[in-house]
Design an enzyme around this catalytic site. Sequence first.
Site, PDB file in Angstrom:
ATOM      1  N   GLU A  35      14.775  -6.840 -39.345  1.00  0.00           N
ATOM      2  CA  GLU A  35      13.748  -6.769 -40.390  1.00  0.00           C
ATOM      3  C   GLU A  35      13.923  -5.469 -41.167  1.00  0.00           C
ATOM      4  OE1 GLU A  35       9.946  -7.464 -38.461  1.00  0.00           O
ATOM      5  OE2 GLU A  35      10.570  -9.499 -37.879  1.00  0.00           O
ATOM      6  N   ILE A  43      20.644 -10.692 -43.694  1.00  0.00           N
ATOM      7  CA  ILE A  43      20.938 -11.967 -43.042  1.00  0.00           C
ATOM      8  C   ILE A  43      22.213 -12.579 -43.624  1.00  0.00           C
ATOM      9  CG2 ILE A  43      20.041 -14.242 -42.422  1.00  0.00           C
ATOM     10  CD1 ILE A  43      18.489 -11.724 -41.246  1.00  0.00           C
ATOM     11  N   THR A  44      23.262 -12.576 -42.812  1.00  0.00           N
ATOM     12  CA  THR A  44      24.530 -13.190 -43.210  1.00  0.00           C
ATOM     13  C   THR A  44      24.312 -14.683 -43.450  1.00  0.00           C
ATOM     14  OG1 THR A  44      25.735 -11.606 -41.848  1.00  0.00           O
ATOM     15  CG2 THR A  44      26.917 -13.608 -42.460  1.00  0.00           C
ATOM     16  N   ARG A 101      29.072 -10.001 -30.324  1.00  0.00           N
ATOM     17  CA  ARG A 101      29.776  -8.715 -30.374  1.00  0.00           C
ATOM     18  C   ARG A 101      31.272  -8.887 -30.070  1.00  0.00           C
ATOM     19  NH1 ARG A 101      24.448  -5.868 -27.690  1.00  0.00           N
ATOM     20  NH2 ARG A 101      23.379  -5.673 -29.690  1.00  0.00           N
ATOM     21  N   GLU A 159      25.384  -6.441 -35.830  1.00  0.00           N
ATOM     22  CA  GLU A 159      25.322  -6.962 -34.452  1.00  0.00           C
ATOM     23  C   GLU A 159      25.332  -5.844 -33.406  1.00  0.00           C
ATOM     24  OE1 GLU A 159      27.140 -10.690 -33.508  1.00  0.00           O
ATOM     25  OE2 GLU A 159      26.950 -11.410 -35.560  1.00  0.00           O
TER      26      GLU A 159
END
Length: 377
Positions: free
Chosen positions: A125, A155-156, A241, A361
Site C-alpha cells: 500500500e 501493482i505489477t 523471491r 518482493e
Amino acid sequence: MILTQEQEMIRDAMRDFSRERLAPFAEAWDRDHTFPREALKELAELGALGMVVPEQWGGAGMDYMSLVLAIEEIAAGDGATSTIVSVQNSLACGIPNRYGNDAQKEQWLKPLARGEMLGCFCLTEPHVGSDAGAIKTTAVKDGDAWVLNGVKQFITTGREADVAIVFAVTDKAAGKKGISCFLVPTTAPGYVVGRIEEKMGQKASDTAQILFENCRVPADALLGEEGQGYKIALSNLEAGRIGIASQCLGMARAALEAAVKYAHERETFGKPIFEHQAVNFRLADMATQLEAARQLVWHAASLKDAGRPCLKEASMAKLFASEMAEKVCSDAIQIHGGYGYVTDFPVERIYRDVRVCQIYEGASDIQRLVIGRALAD
Ligand SMILES: CC(C)(COP(=O)(O)OP(=O)(O)OC[C@H]1O[C@@H](n2cnc3c(N)ncnc32)[C@H](O)[C@@H]1OP(=O)(O)O)[C@@H](O)C(=O)NCCC(=O)NCCSC(=O)CCS(=O)O
C-alpha cells in the site's frame, strides 16, 4: 547441480523463444512502454504462465527448477516480460493453486495457468511496503458479499490483469491474524486503476496504483480461511523471491554476453579490449559472481521441489542475485565506456531494468532480516 534432460530441453526451448521473440523487441517495448501482450500469448502456448500448476488445473505440471530456468531465459531477452511471467507463476497462479478450493481453481486457476487470464498481487500500500502486516485496506462482510476499501501500490500488471489477489483486514482487533485474502475480478465495480507509475526501467510492464472503492465481491471470493491472509502472502513470497532471483540471473547474463561481445569488437592500444587483462579479469569476476548466484537459485528451487522449507534459501538467493546483477550490469556498462551510457547498446536498458530487483518482493534488507532470523533458530 546437474539438470535433467527434460529441464535442459525446457531451458533450450525458452532460450530460442527469448532470442527470437523477446530480445529483438525489448528496446522498442521499453521506449514505447508497450505491454508485451502478443509475446505473453505465445508464452502461454508454451505453458510458461502456469508452469508448476498441475495439468489437471490447466498448468504445465513442471517443477520449480524448470520454472527458474524459464524465467532466467525470458529475463535474458526482456526483463519487463520476465517480471510479468514471474508474478503470474509464483503469485497469481501459486496462491489459488495452494489455497483455492475446487470451484475457485475451476473458475480462476485454470484460465490463469493456461495464460488466458493474467493476475496481479495486491499487498503493498502507499504507506505499507516492508511491514506488510500493517496494511489498512479493509474487507467488510455485507450480507452475502465482501466490500473492499483501500489503496494498493506498485501493482505489477494491475492495469492489464483479469483477476487480482487482494489482501485486506477483516478483523482489525486480531492484528496480522485479521488479514484475509480475496480473489477479485478486475471487472468488479469499485476496482479502479489509478496512477500508472513512470518508472526508471521495466517500462513494458505496467505498475499501477489500484483503488478499491466499495468494491463488492461475493462471499466465495475469500481465498483460504478468514484470517489466513498474511500467512498466505508470506508463504508465497518465498517462491516469488526465487522467481525474482532467476530474473536477476537472466538480466546479468544478457549484460555479461553483451560485454563479452563488445570487448571482442572494440580495440584500444592495437588490440581488442578483451585481451587487456583489466577487462578480462573484470569479465572473469562477472561470470564467477553470476555462477555463484545461479547455484543459490538452483539450490532454493531444488529444496522447493523436494517439498522442504526454503524461506532462508529463497531470501539468500534473492539478496545475492539482485545485488550481483546490479554490479554485473554496472560493470558491463563500464566495459562499454561511453557507449554503455547511451541507448545504442542494450546494457543501459538492462541496468535500469535490473535495479528494482533489490526492491520488489521484499527489499534487500528484508531478505537480510529473514536470513538473520533463521540464524537464531
Ligand atoms: C518483514 C517480514 C518478514 C515480517 O514478518 P512478520 O514478523 O510480520 O511475520 P512472521 O511472524 O514471520 O510470520 C507471520 C505468519 O506467517 C507465517 N509465515 C511466514 N513466512 C512463511 C512461509 N514462508 N511459509 C509459511 N508460513 C510463513 C509465520 O509462521 C507466521 O505464522 P504464525 O503466526 O506463527 O501462525 C514480512 O512482513 C515481510 O516479508 N515483509 C516484506 C513484504 C514484501 O516482500 N512485500 C513485497 C510485496 S510484493 C511487491 O512488492 C510487488 C509484487 S508484484 O511484483 O506486483
